[in-house]
Design a protein around this motif. Sequence first.
Motif, PDB file in Angstrom:
ATOM      1  N   HIS A 163       0.966  -0.991   0.061  1.00  0.00           N
ATOM      2  CA  HIS A 163      -0.034   0.141  -0.177  1.00  0.00           C
ATOM      3  C   HIS A 163       0.872   1.170  -0.119  1.00  0.00           C
ATOM      4  O   HIS A 163       0.619   2.109  -0.689  1.00  0.00           O
ATOM      5  N   LEU A 164       1.965   1.047   0.806  1.00  0.00           N
ATOM      6  CA  LEU A 164       2.788   2.432   0.992  1.00  0.00           C
ATOM      7  C   LEU A 164       3.862   2.519  -0.238  1.00  0.00           C
ATOM      8  O   LEU A 164       4.346   3.693  -0.284  1.00  0.00           O
ATOM      9  N   ARG A 165       3.830   1.395  -0.993  1.00  0.00           N
ATOM     10  CA  ARG A 165       4.859   1.561  -2.133  1.00  0.00           C
ATOM     11  C   ARG A 165       4.442   2.800  -3.032  1.00  0.00           C
ATOM     12  O   ARG A 165       5.275   3.398  -3.592  1.00  0.00           O
ATOM     13  N   GLY A 166       3.090   3.048  -3.430  1.00  0.00           N
ATOM     14  CA  GLY A 166       2.687   3.855  -3.894  1.00  0.00           C
ATOM     15  C   GLY A 166       2.943   5.365  -3.527  1.00  0.00           C
ATOM     16  O   GLY A 166       2.811   6.179  -4.321  1.00  0.00           O
ATOM     17  N   ALA A 167       3.053   5.390  -2.497  1.00  0.00           N
ATOM     18  CA  ALA A 167       3.128   6.634  -1.785  1.00  0.00           C
ATOM     19  C   ALA A 167       4.887   6.959  -1.749  1.00  0.00           C
ATOM     20  O   ALA A 167       4.913   8.018  -1.051  1.00  0.00           O
ATOM     21  N   GLY A 168       5.330   6.138  -2.383  1.00  0.00           N
ATOM     22  CA  GLY A 168       6.994   6.545  -2.368  1.00  0.00           C
ATOM     23  C   GLY A 168       7.628   6.068  -1.334  1.00  0.00           C
ATOM     24  O   GLY A 168       9.016   6.449  -1.015  1.00  0.00           O
ATOM     25  N   ILE A 169       7.323   5.247  -0.132  1.00  0.00           N
ATOM     26  CA  ILE A 169       8.001   4.745   0.913  1.00  0.00           C
ATOM     27  C   ILE A 169       8.764   3.721   0.750  1.00  0.00           C
ATOM     28  O   ILE A 169       8.219   2.728   0.504  1.00  0.00           O
TER      29      ILE A 169
END
Length: 750
Positions: free
Chosen positions: A590-596
């Motif tokens: 999920h957070l991969r899309g937020a660049g984390i």
Amino acid sequence: MPDLLIELFSEEIPARMQAGARDALKKRVTDGLVEAGLTYAAAQAFSTPRRLVLAVDGLTVRSPDLREERKGPKVDAPEKALEGFLRSTGLTRDQLEARDTKKGQVWFAVIDKPGRPAAEIVAEVLEATIRNFPWPKSMRWGTGSLRWVRPLHSILCILSDENGAETVPLDVDGIRAGDTTRGHRFMAPDPFSVVSFEDYAAKLKRAKVVLDQDERAEHIWHAATNAAFASGLEVVEDKGLLTEVAGLVEWPVVLMGKIGEAFLDLPPEVLQTSMKEHQKFFSVRDPKTGRIVRFVTVANRETPDDGETILHGNGKVLAARLSDAAFFWGNDLKIAQDGMEEWLDSLSHVTFQSELGSQALRIDRIATLAREIAPMVGADPDLAEQAARVAKADLASEMVYEFPELQGIMGRYYAQAAGLPDAVAEACEMHYKPLGPADDLPQAPVSVAVALADKLDTLAGFWAIDEKPTGSKDPFALRRAALGIIRIILEHDLRIGLERLIDMQLLTHVLALNLDTAEERDRFFLEHLVDEIARHGVFGAAFHAVIYKLTHTDEPVEIEEGTWLARLRKSLPEMSDDLLAFFHDRLKVHLRGAGIRHDVIDACLAMPQADDLRLLVKRAEALNAALATEDGENLVQGFKRANNILSQAEEKDGVEYRFGADVKFAEDATETALFAALDGADAAIAPALQAEDFTAAMAAMASLRAPIDAFFEAVQINTDNDIVRRNRLNLLYRIRETCLRVADLTRIEG
């Protein structure tokens, strides 16, 4: 360079199979051509209900001539070795060459492979493609052995250039390739020949066939919205239905009809679903009232009466369908107005999953869990439990039996008809959400509580029976359930400790699964726990204390080794940890899309309270931002250097350098400055972490970059002075511990 045109003309191809068929035709043919040595500039695939088409531009005229050299056995090798080499090359002994090598004379084969004309290769590749086409379902017809989705009538296959067109010589089970095709089945059925793709597409359009599926869809939507707009209405957007209808017609003719007055009071979702599922109609809505008042159908032909006969026939069929829906609606409303007890009682005979029991048992679990979650999300516990107990009632209704996709939506209508509070009615619909990464979330607190309870119980149940997702397989949509919980928690900024909820729900499932098979002594203890559930609820204080002993401490509990309860005490924490790790894996996605970065999340997962996803993400966002700065990036390198030197010294000396760093033993100004910087960072980090201000904590940590860099540039850690060396190693420990209070930087890559 010639262009290639292929058309496979058949009876109607199901709309749901057309996209996959286009992709398969393009990939298999172009891959086969390239493997055979041909190249091309571009390729496009198209489909209509009756044809699959591939257009390949800029194909090479023939494959290149090739010369291959193969090294064989030694000249004096056994005869059988030589015979095997000759068989593999297809040559005779007199065609081999003996060459000197470092290991003596060796036979070499020189194999010349002349290029082949494109037509020959195309025929070979296309026949293999047709005979091995990956239809989800296929059939044989007549007396032939060929399989196709529907009977295949003709093959058009031509190579064209500035000199004209050449028919590719191909015969597949008596179907000989040619340069002719047919237009629309009814409006232009006569055959015609073509000489290029441009000629083909133009003649098809004159023969009432729109080849491009996207063009058909665009035409349908444009015509439908214009017709609705002219009447002050709007078409309900449905991209899936639009794609399907575009695959049902070759010459789309859009017609708009009226819905009978007797059906206009049906819920709009019922009208829309019935028309879509049974008739493939688009719904037309009055934007002022939100009611569905008309429908759009797409015919596959023009008629002299401009579609009046078609609309009349469709209207009669639609009226019959909607009469059924109205009948279901009337019957269901009576049961709903009586309190839905008939439905709720019947759910005890509806299996949720063979090992996990009935829907009624599941409702009991969800209701108890929703009541516990309610205070965490600001919901009234009584309303949350009430909503959970009726949220699945519509599963027993006639309308949902006919249209399963309306579950939840009808639940809201029925709860309103039963006179239940608005928050309960809303939860009946919204507790299923989100159904995907872009779907809306439940917003009201009661809906949030029931949605979380529903998804968490599902996950715990399937974990208890060891039915977890494997690879790409997830038949029970458990990844979607976990992602739904994550999105609800994060987007509503909720403070929820998942570990405790997971423990409780797992134990509830495991008790239910094993109570009947437990040994007599264990059964007595388990029945005691069940009594606690009945008296205090799943999360009653006494019951919670017993579970805590079973799952989280070594405090003695009167359980004999080898019994089921002893195994339970060992297996439950493993199950719980595994399910929590599953949440963490979904969170990374999920957070991969937020660049984390994933290593940033790993560094934060190692910290306390990693089951509080809101807290975890705040920490990860702050660390990610810190590492994006020069100070943060360089600090990690300084930390790793300090940690490596310290770890090596501790391993070499057999001691831990954890205490005793004292500024009075500092010999260099940078050393003194580092002591002061660490004192300042410690003083800033502690209150920042207490306040959960991770940005401030990360900033305090990053401020150590300059003094750490200066320290390493100026001093030697492993000096000959043992006191100074020990003091500096203890100082490195302070660096390590100060940084590790914020995040586990050992997990940061690079």
